[in-house]
Design a protein around this motif. Structure first.
Motif, short mmCIF file in Angstrom:
data_model
loop_
_atom_site.label_atom_id
_atom_site.label_comp_id
_atom_site.label_asym_id
_atom_site.label_seq_id
_atom_site.Cartn_x
_atom_site.Cartn_y
_atom_site.Cartn_z
N VAL A 239 0.83 -1.21 0.00
CA VAL A 239 0.00 0.00 0.00
C VAL A 239 0.87 1.25 0.00
CG1 VAL A 239 -1.80 1.24 1.23
CG2 VAL A 239 -1.87 -1.22 1.11
N GLU A 240 2.01 1.19 0.68
CA GLU A 240 2.93 2.33 0.63
C GLU A 240 3.34 2.62 -0.80
OE1 GLU A 240 6.27 1.43 3.09
OE2 GLU A 240 5.37 2.31 4.88
N SER A 241 3.62 1.57 -1.58
CA SER A 241 4.06 1.82 -2.95
C SER A 241 2.91 2.32 -3.81
CB SER A 241 4.68 0.56 -3.56
OG SER A 241 3.72 -0.45 -3.68
N ILE A 242 1.67 2.00 -3.44
CA ILE A 242 0.53 2.54 -4.18
C ILE A 242 0.43 4.04 -3.94
CG2 ILE A 242 -1.99 2.57 -4.33
CD1 ILE A 242 -1.98 -0.40 -3.86
N VAL A 243 0.71 4.45 -2.69
CA VAL A 243 0.59 5.87 -2.37
C VAL A 243 1.78 6.66 -2.91
CG1 VAL A 243 0.46 7.51 -0.48
CG2 VAL A 243 -0.77 5.38 -0.32
N ASP A 244 2.95 6.08 -2.86
CA ASP A 244 4.14 6.81 -3.29
C ASP A 244 5.23 5.81 -3.64
OD1 ASP A 244 6.45 9.18 -1.77
OD2 ASP A 244 5.92 8.79 -3.85
N ASP A 245 5.60 5.73 -4.91
CA ASP A 245 6.69 4.82 -5.27
C ASP A 245 7.82 5.59 -5.93
OD1 ASP A 245 6.67 3.71 -8.52
OD2 ASP A 245 5.13 5.09 -7.81
N GLU A 246 8.99 4.99 -5.98
CA GLU A 246 10.16 5.70 -6.45
C GLU A 246 10.26 5.82 -7.95
OE1 GLU A 246 11.32 7.09 -3.11
OE2 GLU A 246 12.44 7.49 -4.94
N VAL A 247 9.48 5.04 -8.67
CA VAL A 247 9.70 4.94 -10.11
C VAL A 247 8.73 5.75 -10.96
CG1 VAL A 247 9.98 3.34 -12.02
CG2 VAL A 247 10.63 2.66 -9.74
N THR A 248 7.42 5.53 -10.76
CA THR A 248 6.46 6.12 -11.72
C THR A 248 6.52 7.64 -11.73
OG1 THR A 248 4.70 6.01 -10.08
CG2 THR A 248 4.86 4.19 -11.62
N LYS A 249 6.90 8.23 -10.57
CA LYS A 249 6.90 9.69 -10.58
C LYS A 249 8.08 10.27 -11.35
CE LYS A 249 9.10 9.93 -6.04
NZ LYS A 249 8.78 10.07 -4.61
N ARG A 250 9.03 9.42 -11.74
CA ARG A 250 10.18 9.95 -12.49
C ARG A 250 9.85 10.17 -13.95
NH1 ARG A 250 12.73 11.24 -7.96
NH2 ARG A 250 12.77 9.45 -6.59
N PHE A 251 8.69 9.66 -14.39
CA PHE A 251 8.38 9.74 -15.81
C PHE A 251 7.38 10.84 -16.12
CE2 PHE A 251 11.06 6.39 -16.15
CZ PHE A 251 10.61 5.18 -15.64
#
Lengths: 410, 195
Positions: free
Chosen positions: A77-89
Motif C-alpha cells: 500500500v505504501e508503494s501505491i501511495v508513493d513509489d520511487e519509479v512512476t513519478k520519475r516519468f
C-alpha cells in the motif's frame, strides 16, 4: 539582452506572489519536498522478526506466522501511495507557480492581479519570445545543414576538422539562443577529451544542444527519417558521428565494435552517450545500461541539472511529440541549467561493467543533487521483470527456514 | 498538461471524504494528485493494470491480492472514493480517536478493521473463512518456488491447528483476531501520512 527580461519577469512575479500569499495566508505552497508519506527504511528480515517477537514462537521447523502478511501488505500500500519509479516519468511538481499554465497542478485562483500577471506573461511569451526564437531555430538548423555540407567537400585534414568544429559550435550557439538556454558550466578543466566517452543523465533531447554548445562530440543514435534524417546525414559529412540502422541496434557486438573503433582513433572527438536510454524527469538518475562501460576507455561523467522554475525541460514522450515539446520549450520563460564536468573515471581492477556503471551513476547523482536509483528507465514502457518478484519470494523463504535462535546469534 | 487536481475535486466531495475516512484536507488533495497520476486512461477510475504499472507493487509477492482489496466484489474499476476508503484502513490510530464517542460507527482504521483487511487478503473466495486450500495458495504466493509442497502443507496444517478453535478446519475472523491478539497491529498496519 532579452534573456535578462525573461529571467527578471518571472522572478519578480514570484516574489510578488509570495508576498501576496503571505498577506492573505493562502495555501499557495505545498510541501512537495516532503512527500506524501514517511517510509521506514527497514528490511524484510528485520520487520518479519519484529512481527515474530510479539507472537508465540517456540518451534524449530520452518516457521510461519499469520502476521507476516502485514509486512507485504503495508509495503504494497505504501508503494501505491508513493513509489520511487512512476513519478520519475512525469514532470516534477513545483512548490510555487511559475506563471506557466502547464505547471498548474494544484494552484487555485488567488487574485485578479495574479491572473492579470499571467495574461501579460502569455502575451510576452507567445507574442514576442516565441516568434523570435522560432526564427533563430530555423536559422540555426538551416546554417547547420548548409555549412556542414560545404565543409564536407574539403579533403580530410586539419583545416576540415577545424572548420567543422567551428561550424558545429556556431550552429549550436544559435540553437541555444533559440531556446534561451542559460547554462552555467562548472569545472571545465574536466571537459571530455578525444578517445573517451562522455556520459550524462538524460532529461530531454535538448541535453545534446546544451553539451554540444561547449564542446564537440560525436553523437550516437538511430537513423531517423524526415528532417532529423537530413540533419544527421549533413552532420556526418563534416565530422564522424555514429548513426545506426534500426536493425543494427539489437546487435550488441556490432554496436560495441563501432564505438570501440571510434574511441581507438585519437583524432576523433569524444562520443556522447546517455546510458539511461530514455528521458527521466531530472529528479533522479536511473539505471545505466552497461554497454558503454564495457568498451574499456576513459569515461567522462557529466551531470546536468535543470532549474524547473523557468520552464520544465523534461520531455514526456508519451504525452507530447517532439514538435509540440519544442514549441513548449520555446514559449517558456527560459531554460536554466547547470552542467558539471566531473573528473574522468576508468574501470578499476576487479570491477565489472555493471559496478563501474553504478559508480559513475553515483558520482553524477551526487553532483547534480539527484536521487540515485537502481530501477531501469525502461520501466517507463516495459513491465518489471519477474526475477525481482522471485527475489522477494526467496528472501521471505529464507526467513521462514532459518531457525530464529541461529539468526539472533549475531 | 497536468490535470487541474483541485478543480476536478469539489469542496463538498473533499468534506465527505474527510468525514468518512478521517484524512485531512491537504492529504486528500495530495492523494487525489496521486490518483490522477496513476489514472493513465484519464477517466476518473483506476483499473487493475493501472496498479500493476507500479514496479514496487508488481514485485510484491502479494501484489495481486493487495490490488484486489481495492476493488469491490465483481468490479473492475475503482473511483477516488473507493480508493480513499481502502487507504483509510492504513491511517494510524490517533490517541484522540480512541476516546471518541463510542456510539459513532467504527472508523475505517480501527484495529478490528485493519485485521479485517488482512483477513481478506487470505480469504480468497470471500466466504469469511480461511480454508487450508486458501492458506496454501497465499503461502505459495509468498514463498514462490523455494519451499516444497510437503513443507508448505505442514506449515498450513500447523497454522490451522493452532488457530482453529471450533474444529471446522478453517480459520474464521474471530479465530484470526485471537491468533493476532499480541501483535501490534496498529503500528504494523499503519502508514505515516504527512500533512
Amino acid at each position: 539582452m532579452f534573456s535578462f527580461h525573461a529571467i527578471f519577469f518571472p522572478q519578480w512575479a514570484t516574489l510578488r506572489m509570495e508576498r501576496g500569499a503571505k498577506e492573505k495566508n493562502h495555501h499557495l505552497y505545498k510541501p512537495y519536498s516532503n512527500g506524501i508519506i514517511a517510509k521506514e527504511p527497514s528490511s524484510l528480515e528485520q520487520e518479519i522478526h519484529e512481527l515474530r517477537g510479539s507472537a508465540n514462537s517456540l518451534r524449530s521447523e520452518p516457521e510461519f506466522e499469520m502476521a507476516d502478511i502485514f509486512y507485504f501488505c503495508r509495503r504494497g500500500v505504501e508503494s501505491i501511495v508513493d513509489d520511487e519509479v512512476t513519478k520519475r516519468f512525469s514532470a516534477q511538481e513545483l512548490e510555487s507557480w511559475n506563471l506557466l499554465t502547464r505547471s498548474n497542478y494544484n494552484f487555485r485562483h488567488i487574485s485578479v492581479r495574479l491572473s492579470a500577471l499571467w495574461g501579460l506573461g502569455v502575451l510576452i511569451r507567445y507574442g514576442f519570445l516565441l516568434p523570435l526564437r522560432l526564427t533563430l531555430a530555423v536559422t540555426g538548423v538551416g546554417l547547420l545543414l548548409v555549412l556542414t555540407t560545404m565543409v564536407g567537400f574539403l579533403p580530410n585534414g586539419e583545416l576540415r576538422t577545424y572548420l567543422s568544429e567551428k561550424v558545429h559550435l556556431i550552429c549550436y550557439r544559435i540553437c541555444v539562443r533559440a531556446l534561451t538556454a542559460i547554462i552555467t558550466y562548472h569545472n571545465r578543466e574536466n571537459k571530455p577529451k578525444n578517445g573517451g566517452i562522455c556520459v550524462a543523465n538524460h532529461t530531454t533531447p535538448i541535453d545534446v544542444i546544451i553539451l554540444a554548445n561547449d564542446g564537440c562530440y560525436s553523437m550516437v543514435g538511430q537513423v531517423h527519417g524526415g528532417l532529423m534524417g537530413i540533419i544527421q546525414r549533413a552532420m556526418v559529412k563534416s565530422s564522424p558521428h555514429i548513426w545506426f540502422e534500426r536493425s543494427e541496434v539489437k546487435d550488441r557486438h556490432h554496436v560495441a565494435k563501432r564505438l570501440g573503433d571510434h574511441v581507438a582513433d585519437k583524432t576523433k572527438q569524444p562520443i556522447l552517450i546517455f546510458p539511461e536510454g530514455t528521458c527521466i524527469n531530472n529528479t533522479s538518475v536511473m539505471m545505466f545500461k552497461k554497454g558503454s562501460f564495457e568498451i574499456g576507455c576513459t569515461v567522462y561523467p557529466v551531470a546536468i541539472k535543470y532549474d524547473p522554475r523557468f520552464g520544465d525541460a523534461f520531455w514526456n514522450s508519451s504525452k507530447f511529440g517532439i514538435v509540440n515539446y519544442l514549441l513548449r520549450m520555446m514559449s517558456s520563460w527560459a531554460i536554466v541549467c547547470s552542467v558539471w564536468y566531473l573528473p574522468p573515471m576508468n574501470r578499476e581492477e576487479g570491477e565489472d561493467a555493471v559496478q563501474f556503471a553504478n559508480r559513475v551513476k553515483a558520482a553524477i547523482a551526487a553532483q547534480g543533487g539527484l536521487v540515485d536509483l537502481l530501477w531501469d528507465g525502461g520501466l517507463k514502457r516495459a513491465k518489471v521483470k519477474d526475477a525481482f518478484k522471485e527475489e522477494q519470494q526467496k528472501l521471505y523463504s529464507k526467513v521462514l527456514t532459518v531457525h530464529p535462535a541461529l539468526y539472533c546469534a549475531h | 498538461m497536468g490535470s487541474r487536481a483541485s478543480t476536478l475535486l469539489r469542496e463538498e466531495e473533499i468534506e465527505e471524504i474527510k468525514k468518512e475516512t478521517g484524512f485531512s484536507h491537504s492529504q486528500i488533495t495530495r492523494l487525489y494528485s496521486r490518483f490522477t497520476s496513476l489514472d493513465k486512461g484519464e477517466n476518473g477510475t483506476l483499473s487493475r493494470e493501472d496498479f500493476q504499472r507500479i514496479p514496487e507493487l508488481a514485485i510484491n509477492p502479494l501484489g495481486d491480492r493487495i490490488i484486489n482489496a481495492f476493488f469491490p466484489e465483481g468490479e473492475d474499476q475503482v473511483n477516488f472514493r473507493g480508493f480513499m476508503r481502502t487507504l483509510a484502513h492504513f491511517r494510524p490510530i490517533e490517541d484522540n480517536e480512541k476516546n471518541k464517542d463510542p456510539t459513532a460507527s467504527e472508523p475505517l482504521n480501527s484495529r478490528t478493521n485493519k485485521l479485517l483487511f488482512a483477513f481478506r487478503l487470505y480469504d480468497l473466495d470471500r466466504d469469511d473463512k480461511i480454508s487450508r486450500d486458501e492458506l496454501l495458495q497465499v503461502l505459495r504466493m509468498m514463498v514462490g518456488v523455494n519451499i516444497s509442497d510437503e513443507q508448505l502443507g505442514s506449515i498450513a496444517d500447523r497454522t490451522i491447528q493452532e488457530a482453529d478453535q471450533n474444529g471446522d478446519n478453517s480459520i474464521s475472523f474471530n479465530e484470526f483476531i485471537k491468533v493476532l491478539e499480541k501483535v501490534d497491529v496498529e503500528q504494523k498496519m499503519s502508514i505515516r501520512f504527512l500533512h
